[in-house]
Design an enzyme around this catalytic site. Sequence first.
Site, PDB file in Angstrom:
ATOM      1  NE  ARG A 299      -3.210   0.426   3.128  1.00  0.00           N
ATOM      2  CZ  ARG A 299      -4.396   0.964   2.897  1.00  0.00           C
ATOM      3  NH1 ARG A 299      -5.260   0.341   2.131  1.00  0.00           N
ATOM      4  NH2 ARG A 299      -4.727   2.130   3.419  1.00  0.00           N
TER       5      ARG A 299
ATOM      6  NE  ARG B 105       6.171   9.211  -4.336  1.00  0.00           N
ATOM      7  CZ  ARG B 105       5.525   9.578  -3.249  1.00  0.00           C
ATOM      8  NH1 ARG B 105       6.172  10.076  -2.219  1.00  0.00           N
ATOM      9  NH2 ARG B 105       4.215   9.468  -3.207  1.00  0.00           N
TER      10      ARG B 105
ATOM     11  NE  ARG C 294      -4.296  -5.762  15.601  1.00  0.00           N
ATOM     12  CZ  ARG C 294      -4.106  -6.217  16.813  1.00  0.00           C
ATOM     13  NH1 ARG C 294      -4.869  -7.167  17.305  1.00  0.00           N
ATOM     14  NH2 ARG C 294      -3.144  -5.756  17.572  1.00  0.00           N
TER      15      ARG C 294
ATOM     16  NE  ARG D   3      -2.451   5.677  12.115  1.00  0.00           N
ATOM     17  CZ  ARG D   3      -2.951   5.229  10.966  1.00  0.00           C
ATOM     18  NH1 ARG D   3      -2.338   5.477   9.833  1.00  0.00           N
ATOM     19  NH2 ARG D   3      -4.072   4.555  10.952  1.00  0.00           N
TER      20      ARG D   3
ATOM     21  CD  GLU E 121      -4.907   4.982  14.555  1.00  0.00           C
ATOM     22  OE1 GLU E 121      -5.007   6.177  14.209  1.00  0.00           O
ATOM     23  OE2 GLU E 121      -4.740   4.066  13.744  1.00  0.00           O
TER      24      GLU E 121
ATOM     25  CE1 TYR F 120      -6.380  -0.761   5.263  1.00  0.00           C
ATOM     26  CE2 TYR F 120      -4.994  -2.692   5.038  1.00  0.00           C
ATOM     27  CZ  TYR F 120      -5.205  -1.435   5.528  1.00  0.00           C
ATOM     28  OH  TYR F 120      -4.230  -0.857   6.289  1.00  0.00           O
TER      29      TYR F 120
ATOM     30  CG  ASP G 289      -7.550   3.823   1.154  1.00  0.00           C
ATOM     31  OD1 ASP G 289      -7.494   3.631   2.383  1.00  0.00           O
ATOM     32  OD2 ASP G 289      -6.562   3.710   0.414  1.00  0.00           O
TER      33      ASP G 289
HETATM   34  P1  FAD Z   1     -18.087   2.518   8.386  1.00  0.00           P
HETATM   35  O1  FAD Z   1     -17.550   3.906   8.457  1.00  0.00           O
HETATM   36  O2  FAD Z   1     -17.510   1.498   9.293  1.00  0.00           O
HETATM   37  O3  FAD Z   1     -19.663   2.609   8.592  1.00  0.00           O
HETATM   38  C1  FAD Z   1     -20.451   1.500   8.910  1.00  0.00           C
HETATM   39  C2  FAD Z   1     -21.564   2.004   9.829  1.00  0.00           C
HETATM   40  O4  FAD Z   1     -22.526   0.956  10.022  1.00  0.00           O
HETATM   41  C3  FAD Z   1     -21.060   2.387  11.199  1.00  0.00           C
HETATM   42  O5  FAD Z   1     -21.467   3.711  11.512  1.00  0.00           O
HETATM   43  C4  FAD Z   1     -21.698   1.353  12.126  1.00  0.00           C
HETATM   44  O6  FAD Z   1     -22.010   1.873  13.414  1.00  0.00           O
HETATM   45  C5  FAD Z   1     -22.961   0.989  11.357  1.00  0.00           C
HETATM   46  N1  FAD Z   1     -23.503  -0.340  11.685  1.00  0.00           N
HETATM   47  C6  FAD Z   1     -22.857  -1.530  11.654  1.00  0.00           C
HETATM   48  N2  FAD Z   1     -23.682  -2.533  11.998  1.00  0.00           N
HETATM   49  C7  FAD Z   1     -24.888  -1.970  12.253  1.00  0.00           C
HETATM   50  C8  FAD Z   1     -26.160  -2.490  12.651  1.00  0.00           C
HETATM   51  N3  FAD Z   1     -26.349  -3.800  12.878  1.00  0.00           N
HETATM   52  N4  FAD Z   1     -27.188  -1.638  12.830  1.00  0.00           N
HETATM   53  C9  FAD Z   1     -27.017  -0.293  12.620  1.00  0.00           C
HETATM   54  N5  FAD Z   1     -25.827   0.258  12.235  1.00  0.00           N
HETATM   55  C10 FAD Z   1     -24.786  -0.571  12.051  1.00  0.00           C
HETATM   56  N6  FAD Z   1      -9.576   5.899   4.087  1.00  0.00           N
HETATM   57  C11 FAD Z   1      -8.969   6.865   3.356  1.00  0.00           C
HETATM   58  O7  FAD Z   1      -9.307   7.063   2.185  1.00  0.00           O
HETATM   59  N7  FAD Z   1      -8.007   7.660   3.912  1.00  0.00           N
HETATM   60  C12 FAD Z   1      -7.595   7.522   5.194  1.00  0.00           C
HETATM   61  O8  FAD Z   1      -6.708   8.260   5.662  1.00  0.00           O
HETATM   62  C13 FAD Z   1      -8.203   6.491   5.985  1.00  0.00           C
HETATM   63  N8  FAD Z   1      -7.833   6.300   7.257  1.00  0.00           N
HETATM   64  C14 FAD Z   1      -8.431   5.325   7.990  1.00  0.00           C
HETATM   65  C15 FAD Z   1      -8.034   5.181   9.313  1.00  0.00           C
HETATM   66  C16 FAD Z   1      -8.640   4.208  10.106  1.00  0.00           C
HETATM   67  C17 FAD Z   1      -8.201   4.040  11.528  1.00  0.00           C
HETATM   68  C18 FAD Z   1      -9.653   3.361   9.542  1.00  0.00           C
HETATM   69  C19 FAD Z   1     -10.299   2.303  10.389  1.00  0.00           C
HETATM   70  C20 FAD Z   1     -10.041   3.532   8.239  1.00  0.00           C
HETATM   71  C21 FAD Z   1      -9.449   4.509   7.440  1.00  0.00           C
HETATM   72  N9  FAD Z   1      -9.849   4.725   6.124  1.00  0.00           N
HETATM   73  C22 FAD Z   1      -9.225   5.699   5.382  1.00  0.00           C
HETATM   74  C23 FAD Z   1     -10.948   3.940   5.500  1.00  0.00           C
HETATM   75  C24 FAD Z   1     -12.324   4.620   5.678  1.00  0.00           C
HETATM   76  O9  FAD Z   1     -12.598   4.728   7.051  1.00  0.00           O
HETATM   77  C25 FAD Z   1     -13.385   3.770   4.980  1.00  0.00           C
HETATM   78  O10 FAD Z   1     -13.141   3.672   3.596  1.00  0.00           O
HETATM   79  C26 FAD Z   1     -14.817   4.274   5.143  1.00  0.00           C
HETATM   80  O11 FAD Z   1     -15.043   4.927   6.348  1.00  0.00           O
HETATM   81  C27 FAD Z   1     -15.758   3.103   4.991  1.00  0.00           C
HETATM   82  O12 FAD Z   1     -17.080   3.506   5.144  1.00  0.00           O
HETATM   83  P2  FAD Z   1     -18.211   2.431   5.435  1.00  0.00           P
HETATM   84  O13 FAD Z   1     -19.496   3.163   5.366  1.00  0.00           O
HETATM   85  O14 FAD Z   1     -18.008   1.250   4.594  1.00  0.00           O
HETATM   86  O15 FAD Z   1     -17.917   1.898   6.919  1.00  0.00           O
HETATM   87  N1  UDP Z   2       3.530   0.587   7.934  1.00  0.00           N
HETATM   88  C1  UDP Z   2       4.738   0.452   8.587  1.00  0.00           C
HETATM   89  N2  UDP Z   2       5.317   1.550   9.142  1.00  0.00           N
HETATM   90  C2  UDP Z   2       4.744   2.783   9.084  1.00  0.00           C
HETATM   91  C3  UDP Z   2       3.521   2.913   8.401  1.00  0.00           C
HETATM   92  C4  UDP Z   2       2.928   1.804   7.843  1.00  0.00           C
HETATM   93  O1  UDP Z   2       5.268  -0.636   8.671  1.00  0.00           O
HETATM   94  O2  UDP Z   2       5.325   3.735   9.617  1.00  0.00           O
HETATM   95  C5  UDP Z   2       2.917  -0.631   7.346  1.00  0.00           C
HETATM   96  C6  UDP Z   2       1.963  -1.317   8.315  1.00  0.00           C
HETATM   97  O3  UDP Z   2       2.068  -2.706   8.108  1.00  0.00           O
HETATM   98  C7  UDP Z   2       0.605  -0.835   7.855  1.00  0.00           C
HETATM   99  C8  UDP Z   2       0.817  -0.766   6.350  1.00  0.00           C
HETATM  100  O4  UDP Z   2       2.172  -0.306   6.200  1.00  0.00           O
HETATM  101  O5  UDP Z   2      -0.420  -1.733   8.203  1.00  0.00           O
HETATM  102  C9  UDP Z   2      -0.138   0.147   5.619  1.00  0.00           C
HETATM  103  O6  UDP Z   2      -0.006   1.441   6.149  1.00  0.00           O
HETATM  104  P1  UDP Z   2      -1.154   2.509   6.019  1.00  0.00           P
HETATM  105  O7  UDP Z   2      -0.646   3.805   6.518  1.00  0.00           O
HETATM  106  O8  UDP Z   2      -1.703   2.418   4.653  1.00  0.00           O
HETATM  107  O9  UDP Z   2      -2.187   1.944   7.082  1.00  0.00           O
HETATM  108  P2  UDP Z   2      -3.712   2.344   7.359  1.00  0.00           P
HETATM  109  O10 UDP Z   2      -3.950   3.677   6.748  1.00  0.00           O
HETATM  110  O11 UDP Z   2      -4.484   1.257   6.718  1.00  0.00           O
HETATM  111  O12 UDP Z   2      -3.808   2.324   8.825  1.00  0.00           O
END
Ligand code: FAD
Ligand code: UDP
Length: 370
Positions: free
Chosen positions: A171, A175, A248, A279, A304, A351, A353
């Site tokens: 992911r 560079r 996770r 983080r 985090e 997974y 985004d």
């Molecule tokens: P969710 O946001 O999980 O929404 C699902 C919803 O369904 C939740 O509100 C939940 O409460 C609800 N739900 C579940 N079961 C039920 C039920 N039985 N009844 C009623 N409600 C229910 N993407 C990026 O592009 N850039 C980033 O920097 C980035 N950072 C991330 C960092 C973290 C820590 C995480 C976990 C994800 C990150 N993502 C990022 C990914 C991004 O969060 C997701 O692509 C996006 O939020 C997915 O949306 P979703 O609607 O599928 O899921």
């Molecule tokens: N990763 C790492 N060191 C870092 C940042 C990321 O080893 O400083 C690895 C780690 O395994 C992570 C993966 O790269 O799960 C993907 O990173 P990303 O930032 O895309 O994670 P996410 O946004 O999904 O939390």
Amino acid sequence: MAQYDFVIVGAGLFGAVLAHELHAAGRRVLVVERRAAVGGNIRCEIRDGIPVHFYGAHIFHTSIREVWDYMNRFADFQPFINSPVANYKGELYNLPFNMNTFYQMWGVRTPAEAREKIDSQRGAVTSEPRNLEEQAIALVGRDIYEKLIKGYTEKQWGRDCRELPAFIIRRLPLRFTYDNNYFNDRWQGIPAGGYNGLIEKLLAGVEVSLETDFLSDREYFLQKTEKVIYTGAIDEYFDYELGELEYRGLRFEHERLETANLQGVAVMNFTDRETPYTRRIEHKHFEVGNPALLEQPVTMVTKEYPADWRRGDDAYYPVNDEKNQALYEKYAAQAASERVIFGGRLGEYKYYDMDKTVERALALARSLTA
Ligand code: FAD
Ligand code: UDP
């Protein structure tokens, strides 16, 4: 005739885009959300004027023009470039892995020197990498693997790097230029003021029922609607009857500190094994369009902590290894015979985004309204 055409379970990004599109196409839609607020994992809370990314840092980035244009209809994007800094026992390195990192790690100054150094450390890993450790060493050599990848990854996933799939590390950009942009995408940014406005605009005019768990009243909702779109976890929907998928978990510790600028960057990764969190986010640095926030003598930070996931916890990351993927396929096959469509990160156990989430939601909306 049922009261609704669609009950959408989950008011995250997937559910909100879908609700918007179906509502705009004249369908009768109800969104049910078990949390007390809409937005899912992109929800922000405003503290001291600072939008706090409450469920982890979210930086929007995409190369899909349709998705970028779509998002810009609902949000005013600030031109944020994510350039996290890795902190390994007090040594600081730029991320993603680029010429700045190689200079800081080895003192090498040219791409040729950097490649030579990596080649010399690749050692035994010559064939197709079988796991994350082999993949990482093949890409960046042993020093970077040991200092910037191993500890972080093992904390994040709670497993040895030899037991993790190689794709997770692919992911990250690699560079041989002096460029600290964490993403390769054409467009990147963060909505001014955070993500709540975006979600609220998407859901304008849509009926939403908060603090409502679909599963606690499944029969009632099934009677009320023609179709269900479920964005929660697919194994939970089926009451784990084929077994549990692995996820996770994460725990977020939000703190308000009496300082104007704690770390000078939005995202700092702690890549050693000993620091218990992966983080630390300093949220005001996301708001590049609001420099007054930097003057303010308080700041909001979030640590985090990765966590094992147990039933009842929020599921953050699917663990897409072979075993879980095989189990997911079984659930997906079972889902095909239901009146329910599964979507989003948990419904599809992928997974995604945010941009892929939006792309999938738009495609599904098109197929449902064609
Ligand atoms: P969710 O946001 O999980 O929404 C699902 C919803 O369904 C939740 O509100 C939940 O409460 C609800 N739900 C579940 N079961 C039920 C039920 N039985 N009844 C009623 N409600 C229910 N993407 C990026 O592009 N850039 C980033 O920097 C980035 N950072 C991330 C960092 C973290 C820590 C995480 C976990 C994800 C990150 N993502 C990022 C990914 C991004 O969060 C997701 O692509 C996006 O939020 C997915 O949306 P979703 O609607 O599928 O899921
Ligand atoms: N990763 C790492 N060191 C870092 C940042 C990321 O080893 O400083 C690895 C780690 O395994 C992570 C993966 O790269 O799960 C993907 O990173 P990303 O930032 O895309 O994670 P996410 O946004 O999904 O939390």
